[in-house]
Design a protein around this motif. Structure first.
Motif, mmCIF file in Angstrom:
data_model
loop_
_atom_site.group_PDB
_atom_site.id
_atom_site.type_symbol
_atom_site.label_atom_id
_atom_site.label_comp_id
_atom_site.label_asym_id
_atom_site.label_seq_id
_atom_site.Cartn_x
_atom_site.Cartn_y
_atom_site.Cartn_z
ATOM 1 N N PRO A 1 0.804 -1.228 0.000
ATOM 2 C CA PRO A 1 0.000 0.000 0.000
ATOM 3 C C PRO A 1 0.833 1.273 0.000
ATOM 4 N N ALA B 1 1.098 3.600 -3.153
ATOM 5 C CA ALA B 1 -0.065 4.318 -3.684
ATOM 6 C C ALA B 1 0.320 5.651 -4.315
ATOM 7 N N ASP B 2 1.227 6.387 -3.679
ATOM 8 C CA ASP B 2 1.596 7.701 -4.225
ATOM 9 C C ASP B 2 2.345 7.556 -5.548
ATOM 10 N N THR C 1 -4.647 2.813 -7.537
ATOM 11 C CA THR C 1 -4.350 3.770 -6.468
ATOM 12 C C THR C 1 -5.396 3.690 -5.365
ATOM 13 N N ARG D 1 -4.880 2.418 -1.356
ATOM 14 C CA ARG D 1 -5.227 3.263 -0.215
ATOM 15 C C ARG D 1 -6.289 2.594 0.662
ATOM 16 N N ALA E 1 -4.630 0.051 2.805
ATOM 17 C CA ALA E 1 -3.964 0.671 3.953
ATOM 18 C C ALA E 1 -4.960 0.918 5.083
ATOM 19 N N ALA F 1 -12.371 6.376 3.297
ATOM 20 C CA ALA F 1 -11.112 6.165 2.588
ATOM 21 C C ALA F 1 -11.333 6.270 1.103
#
Length: 533
Positions: A470, A473-474, A505, A509, A512, A527
């Protein structure tokens, strides 16, 4: 005056105009109404005469589950995942919303790792999910625990749980007499589960239990019971397995030979080594091969299948079975105390290299020999070199340490892209290491910029949703913006790639958030991709 039930049914089927009961009078409408009245009275009489049934014995109480209960946020998450488990597919699904159905396996694995038990109210939905998806069964049954096993005994739809013997189930009965009674009197599924559980705790006791009834078991049952010996396999099992080599069932004989071949010190492994040495030797110009000219009775008894598959030569087929059943330690002494790397580097004469190396690959996987697996894999092929077709790289990788496995696949992807890497990615530990995850994302970005068909990478995208860390993601989010389509690219590919990266993406997230919920950490509501739940 009354009429028999059979007469009423006959009149209803044929119609009152063709068959009117004696007690029914009047015109057509009155006859129809009279027939219904007579039928109603007949139903009352039939029900009044029914004797009460004998009540079934009430099931025993469910055993306690002493594991930690789920945090409330995680319990709600599991409820939503089970409710949405029949949602859309994964990689080839259009749209940017995360696929909740593909998050369920990850959630289950993490919950088991943290030592949680399933909420009792969600057990039916959890077992239904495991019934529908075999990929969920190991972790779902483990999370269901002893109460899931108890519940499965009350519903035939969940009988797979009784057969599973998976971790998380109740331990085998402490009372040896109770275990023996269950072994002798239980249903087949219960006996398989019992044998599997005892094998985990006490291999010798499980073997003794199996031997006690072996001669009276059906062939298909013997095969399933024999398969349970893979757990805790040791030299103590060899006498029984040698006896099973003469079983009247071909499948039982084959399985017994396979298990014996996995014991390098067994007599069967020694016999196979002698046969393999007689076929493979080292000459001045390299390795020479003289494959068998016949499959004799001794070879057949030791598990060599005499008939090759279509398109395969008999001699090559027999040779491969001899070599992959011989202990790999055979070849160091046979070839002048060379190590695996040096042996693999030797030339093989007369076109036998592919068959010999493929057999060594199978032997390395069977014997979990990391040294041979490393030698057979070698370094990832250079950019100008073709990917080796001999053996199964994914299976060889599966027996290497996790870090080494991930590094090898990352280097392979950086050099050759993703087209040959799907099976290799499937054997890498989850979540993928940072170098491996970066290599996959970079390769996807390169494929998009090259104008590749995006649908060709739907499988890798699905794997990435489940396996990427996770924390990536960025990195993936940067790729979510729609890119300019190359002039020779697939029409509409840019929009698809953008959607796919957005979905990836959002999934990362959401994963996470799920992990934070399972760990009891505070998370922000809504989220990304969670629909604000």
């Amino acid at each position: 005056m009354s009429i028999g039930w059979d007469d009423l049914v006959g009149s209803a089927l044929l119609g009152t105009e063709r068959r009117r009961p004696a007690i029914v009078a009047g015109d057509a409408d009155e006859a129809a109404a009279g027939l219904l009245d007579a039928a109603a009275a007949g139903v009352v009489r039939r029900r009044a005469g029914v004797r009460p049934g004998v009540a079934r014995e009430r099931p025993g109480l469910a055993p306690p589950d002493t594991r930690w209960p789920l945090p409330e946020a995680a319990r709600q998450r599991l409820d939503r995942l089970l409710t949405d488990r029949t949602g859309g597919g994964s990689g080839n699904r259009r749209g940017s919303a995360p696929n909740l159905a593909e998050l369920l396996p990850q959630w289950l694995a993490e919950a088991n790792l943290l030592g949680y038990g399933a909420p009792p109210a969600l057990l039916p939905a959890l077992l239904d999910a495991a019934r529908a998806r075999t990929d969920l069964r190991t972790d779902a049954v483990a999370l269901a625990g002893p109460r899931g096993l108890w519940l499965a005994g009350l519903n035939p739809d969940w009988k797979f749980v009784l057969r599973s013997g998976h971790r998380g189930l109740a331990a085998a009965p402490e009372d040896p007499d109770a275990a023996e009674r269950l072994w002798e009197e239980g249903l087949f599924a219960e006996r398989v589960a019992l044998l599997t559980r005892i094998r985990l705790a006490d291999p010798a006791r499980a073997l003794a239990l199996l031997v006690s009834t072996w001669s009276g078991e059906r062939a298909e049952d013997r095969l399933m019971f024999l398969d349970s010996l893979r757990v805790g396999l040791s030299g103590a099992d060899e006498p029984f397995l040698e006896q099973a080599l003469t079983d009247r069932s071909r499948n039982v004989r084959s399985t017994a030979a396979e298990l014996l071949a996995a014991l390098p010190e067994s007599a069967l492994a020694g016999r196979m080594a002698d046969r393999a040495r007689s076929c493979v030797s080292l000459g001045p110009d390299g390795i020479t091969v003289e494959a068998p000219y016949e499959c004799d009775a001794g070879m057949e008894r030791d598990g060599v299948a005499p008939k090759p598959p279509s398109g395969r030569g008999e001699r090559a087929w027999w040779l491969g079975q001899l070599v992959d059943a011989a202990p790999l330690a055979t070849w160091g002494a046979r070839f002048g105390d060379r190590d695996p790397e040096q042996i693999i580097a030797l030339p093989v004469l007369d076109g036998w290299q592919a068959d010999l190396h493929a057999a060594w690959c199978r032997a390395a996987v069977r014997q979990h020999d990391t040294g041979w697996a490393r030698a057979l894999l070698g370094p990832p092929p250079a950019p100008s070199s073709p990917v080796a077709a001999v053996g199964d790289p994914a299976k060889l990788l599966s027996i290497l340490p996790e870090d080494e496995r991930a590094t090898w696949v990352a280097e392979f992807i950086a050099t050759h892209g993703l087209s040959e890497a799907f099976q290799m990615l499937g054997v890498c530990a989850v979540p993928w290491s940072e170098p491996l995850g970066r290599a996959v994302v970079d390769a996807l970005d390169i494929a998009r910029d090259a104008g590749s068909y995006p649908w060709s990478f739907s499988g890798v995208m699905g794997l990435a949703e489940r396996c990427l860390d996770p924390a990536a993601a960025d990195q993936v989010g940067v790729l979510s913006a729609a890119a300019e389509e190359p002039p020779d690219g697939s029409p509409g590919a840019g929009a698809y790639w953008s959607e796919a990266f957005q979905r990836l993406t959002g999934t990362l997230r959401l994963r996470a958030v799920m992990l934070a919920e399972l760990r009891g950490e505070a998370t922000a509501p809504g989220a990304p991709g969670d629909g604000g739940e």
